[in-house]
Design a protein around this motif. Structure first.
Motif, PDB file in Angstrom:
ATOM      1  N   VAL A  66      36.314  51.820  35.755  1.00  0.00           N
ATOM      2  CA  VAL A  66      36.114  53.088  36.463  1.00  0.00           C
ATOM      3  C   VAL A  66      37.291  54.033  36.243  1.00  0.00           C
ATOM      4  N   GLY A  67      38.035  53.815  35.150  1.00  0.00           N
ATOM      5  CA  GLY A  67      39.098  54.741  34.754  1.00  0.00           C
ATOM      6  C   GLY A  67      40.328  54.689  35.626  1.00  0.00           C
ATOM      7  N   CYS A  68      40.619  53.504  36.193  1.00  0.00           N
ATOM      8  CA  CYS A  68      41.749  53.390  37.109  1.00  0.00           C
ATOM      9  C   CYS A  68      42.709  52.282  36.671  1.00  0.00           C
ATOM     10  N   SER A  69      43.892  52.264  37.282  1.00  0.00           N
ATOM     11  CA  SER A  69      44.900  51.269  36.961  1.00  0.00           C
ATOM     12  C   SER A  69      44.476  49.902  37.472  1.00  0.00           C
ATOM     13  N   TYR A  70      45.068  48.850  36.886  1.00  0.00           N
ATOM     14  CA  TYR A  70      44.613  47.490  37.152  1.00  0.00           C
ATOM     15  C   TYR A  70      45.784  46.524  37.052  1.00  0.00           C
ATOM     16  N   PRO A  71      45.669  45.330  37.634  1.00  0.00           N
ATOM     17  CA  PRO A  71      46.739  44.334  37.545  1.00  0.00           C
ATOM     18  C   PRO A  71      47.076  44.035  36.082  1.00  0.00           C
ATOM     19  N   GLY A  72      48.359  43.869  35.825  1.00  0.00           N
ATOM     20  CA  GLY A  72      48.823  43.670  34.451  1.00  0.00           C
ATOM     21  C   GLY A  72      49.558  44.879  33.930  1.00  0.00           C
ATOM     22  N   PRO A  95      36.227  42.878  40.653  1.00  0.00           N
ATOM     23  CA  PRO A  95      37.608  42.401  40.495  1.00  0.00           C
ATOM     24  C   PRO A  95      38.547  43.524  40.066  1.00  0.00           C
ATOM     25  N   ALA A  96      39.743  43.527  40.668  1.00  0.00           N
ATOM     26  CA  ALA A  96      40.713  44.577  40.374  1.00  0.00           C
ATOM     27  C   ALA A  96      41.122  44.590  38.908  1.00  0.00           C
ATOM     28  N   GLU A  97      41.064  43.440  38.244  1.00  0.00           N
ATOM     29  CA  GLU A  97      41.439  43.368  36.829  1.00  0.00           C
ATOM     30  C   GLU A  97      40.555  44.242  35.958  1.00  0.00           C
ATOM     31  N   ARG A 103      45.442  41.469  23.925  1.00  0.00           N
ATOM     32  CA  ARG A 103      45.730  40.039  23.774  1.00  0.00           C
ATOM     33  C   ARG A 103      46.453  39.500  25.007  1.00  0.00           C
ATOM     34  N   THR A 104      47.449  40.238  25.468  1.00  0.00           N
ATOM     35  CA  THR A 104      48.174  39.814  26.667  1.00  0.00           C
ATOM     36  C   THR A 104      47.267  39.824  27.886  1.00  0.00           C
ATOM     37  N   TYR A 105      46.474  40.852  28.004  1.00  0.00           N
ATOM     38  CA  TYR A 105      45.536  40.991  29.120  1.00  0.00           C
ATOM     39  C   TYR A 105      44.565  39.811  29.154  1.00  0.00           C
ATOM     40  N   THR A 106      44.024  39.451  27.986  1.00  0.00           N
ATOM     41  CA  THR A 106      43.043  38.371  27.918  1.00  0.00           C
ATOM     42  C   THR A 106      43.678  36.996  28.103  1.00  0.00           C
ATOM     43  N   ALA A 107      44.884  36.831  27.575  1.00  0.00           N
ATOM     44  CA  ALA A 107      45.532  35.520  27.612  1.00  0.00           C
ATOM     45  C   ALA A 107      46.259  35.239  28.916  1.00  0.00           C
ATOM     46  N   ALA A 108      46.666  36.277  29.638  1.00  0.00           N
ATOM     47  CA  ALA A 108      47.482  36.063  30.833  1.00  0.00           C
ATOM     48  C   ALA A 108      46.858  36.641  32.101  1.00  0.00           C
ATOM     49  N   VAL A 109      46.496  37.925  32.071  1.00  0.00           N
ATOM     50  CA  VAL A 109      46.032  38.592  33.294  1.00  0.00           C
ATOM     51  C   VAL A 109      44.707  38.007  33.784  1.00  0.00           C
ATOM     52  N   LEU A 110      43.740  37.870  32.886  1.00  0.00           N
ATOM     53  CA  LEU A 110      42.428  37.375  33.309  1.00  0.00           C
ATOM     54  C   LEU A 110      42.463  35.916  33.761  1.00  0.00           C
ATOM     55  N   PRO A 111      43.104  35.005  33.010  1.00  0.00           N
ATOM     56  CA  PRO A 111      43.183  33.623  33.517  1.00  0.00           C
ATOM     57  C   PRO A 111      43.858  33.519  34.883  1.00  0.00           C
ATOM     58  N   TYR A 112      44.925  34.295  35.094  1.00  0.00           N
ATOM     59  CA  TYR A 112      45.597  34.264  36.393  1.00  0.00           C
ATOM     60  C   TYR A 112      44.643  34.734  37.489  1.00  0.00           C
ATOM     61  N   GLY A 113      43.898  35.782  37.205  1.00  0.00           N
ATOM     62  CA  GLY A 113      42.950  36.288  38.191  1.00  0.00           C
ATOM     63  C   GLY A 113      41.885  35.266  38.540  1.00  0.00           C
ATOM     64  N   ILE A 114      41.381  34.550  37.531  1.00  0.00           N
ATOM     65  CA  ILE A 114      40.360  33.526  37.781  1.00  0.00           C
ATOM     66  C   ILE A 114      40.940  32.376  38.595  1.00  0.00           C
ATOM     67  N   LEU A 115      42.107  31.884  38.186  1.00  0.00           N
ATOM     68  CA  LEU A 115      42.704  30.727  38.854  1.00  0.00           C
ATOM     69  C   LEU A 115      43.048  31.016  40.311  1.00  0.00           C
ATOM     70  N   THR A 116      43.575  32.189  40.582  1.00  0.00           N
ATOM     71  CA  THR A 116      43.931  32.499  41.970  1.00  0.00           C
ATOM     72  C   THR A 116      42.691  32.594  42.850  1.00  0.00           C
ATOM     73  N   ARG A 117      41.623  33.103  42.320  1.00  0.00           N
ATOM     74  CA  ARG A 117      40.396  33.185  43.109  1.00  0.00           C
ATOM     75  C   ARG A 117      39.779  31.806  43.327  1.00  0.00           C
ATOM     76  N   VAL A 118      39.795  30.998  42.287  1.00  0.00           N
ATOM     77  CA  VAL A 118      39.302  29.632  42.454  1.00  0.00           C
ATOM     78  C   VAL A 118      40.142  28.900  43.499  1.00  0.00           C
ATOM     79  N   GLY A 119      41.463  29.116  43.450  1.00  0.00           N
ATOM     80  CA  GLY A 119      42.325  28.518  44.458  1.00  0.00           C
ATOM     81  C   GLY A 119      41.990  28.990  45.851  1.00  0.00           C
TER      82      GLY A 119
END
Length: 356
Positions: free
Chosen positions: A151-157, A144-146, A268-284
């Motif tokens: 691997v030391g690279c930029s990510y969503p969020g 997952p891109a998140e 905190r922002t990453y865990t509360a917003a970025v990861l849930p969004y990533g999970i929900l979009t994939r489930v969708g």
């Protein structure tokens, strides 16, 4: 407001290396900097306790005869990335020091974008985007891109426009040299040693600088980009979860040094917003059988890939939190910063170019 403006010849680029396994990457990294327009003042290559590599890099520099000065130094501090960076900072004679990984190459105009980011004295650092260069040119479908930070690279969020951030990715960042020396250099109790995937020394550094100055701005410019090579050994589940756990332990150590409020602010922002969004979009995507909104599921080529990425996000978060808990419960102690981590400076270059 004091301008605090920086020009290209106010910048020293530091590249740290330790192994011949990245020889081609290191040569490409050096070349990508010495061919920059506008160029930096100089490049300092610091070799971490590997005398044979020192000789080979010196021979490469002599053979290619770059127009930008390149100095090759031995790490005079403790073994590891932090000690090597401190050696480079000590040797630099410029107002700003930039850091580029030995397996990363700077995009055209990298130095110019960096210099332009120092708009006033409040800007104490400028960092940029690290673009993953995957084995075979293709992201693994399960990855997952998140979690590209693994691997030391930029990510969503991360910002998609220039804006202030808490800290930078170590593969592509710059800081004012006087700030680094004021806080005693990179903490050698943190940071990668060889292939051991610990880190967060750049996070601790940026936080420490901000804590010692009011109104500090660390600016992230996505157009100040580098390509960061990802090796085959880093696209395995074993490495992924090992790195997640190590990140948790490292974050615990940083929180112990700078306080949890600053040490976990971005997380905190990453865990509360970025990861849930990533999970929900994939489930969708799995349910609807359609492309994922926002393009965050890069590399997914099937519903199975989407489901695997969603599960990997959950598992990666759990393992990272477990590492953090282990670090906090176990103390995650690191040596006390003694203010003497920067070794005595090397002689400075005798001639300086005018700003461009």
């Amino acid at each position: 407001m004091e301008s605090g403006a920086i020009y290209n010849d106010d910048i020293t680029v530091i590249i740290c290396a330790y192994t011949h396994r990245r020889w081609n990457d290191l040569c490409s990294s050096i070349t990508s900097v010495v061919t920059q327009l506008p160029p930096p003042f100089e490049v300092v290559v610091v070799i971490d306790h590997n005398d044979e590599l020192v000789d080979d890099v010196e021979a490469f520099v002599a053979r290619t005869a770059p127009t930008v000065p390149v100095r090759v130094l031995r790490n005079r501090g403790p073994q590891g990335l932090s000690g090597a960076r401190n050696t480079g900072v000590a040797a630099a004679g410029t107002a700003v020091v930039a850091f580029l990984d030995d397996d990363a190459t700077a995009d055209a105009g990298w130095v110019g974008r960096m210099a332009a980011g120092y708009t006033d004295a409040r800007v104490r650092g400028v960092g940029g985007y690290a673009r993953a260069r995957w084995p075979g040119g293709r992201r693994p479908g399960w990855f997952p891109a998140e979690f590209d930070w693994v691997v030391g690279c930029s990510y969503p969020g991360q910002p998609i426009v220039t804006e202030a951030v808490r800290n930078f990715i170590g593969a592509n960042m710059s800081l004012r040299r006087d700030d680094i020396t004021a806080v005693g250099g990179f903490h050698t109790g943190l940071g990668r040693v060889g292939r051991i995937p610990l880190g967060c020394e750049e996070t601790e550094m940026c936080i420490r600088i901000a804590q010692q100055r009011s109104g500090v701005r660390m600016m992230f410019d996505p157009a100040m980009a580098v390509a960061h090579r990802v090796t085959d050994d880093r696209v395995t589940p074993r490495y992924f979860f090992r790195r997640c756990y190590a990140e948790g332990v490292s974050k615990a150590a940083v929180s112990g040094l700078v306080g949890a409020a600053d040490g976990l602010a971005s997380e905190r922002t990453y865990t509360a917003a970025v990861l849930p969004y990533g999970i929900l979009t994939r489930v969708g995507g799995v349910i609807g059988g359609v492309s994922v909104a926002g393009g965050v599921a890069h590399g997914a080529r099937s519903r199975m890939d989407l489901a695997t990425q969603a599960a990997t996000i959950v598992a990666g978060a759990v393992v990272t939190v477990a590492g953090y808990a282990r670090g906090r419960l176990g103390g995650a102690a690191v040596p006390t910063r003694d203010g003497s981590l920067i070794p005595a400076a090397e002689p400075e270059p005798t001639q300086r170019r005018s700003g461009a």
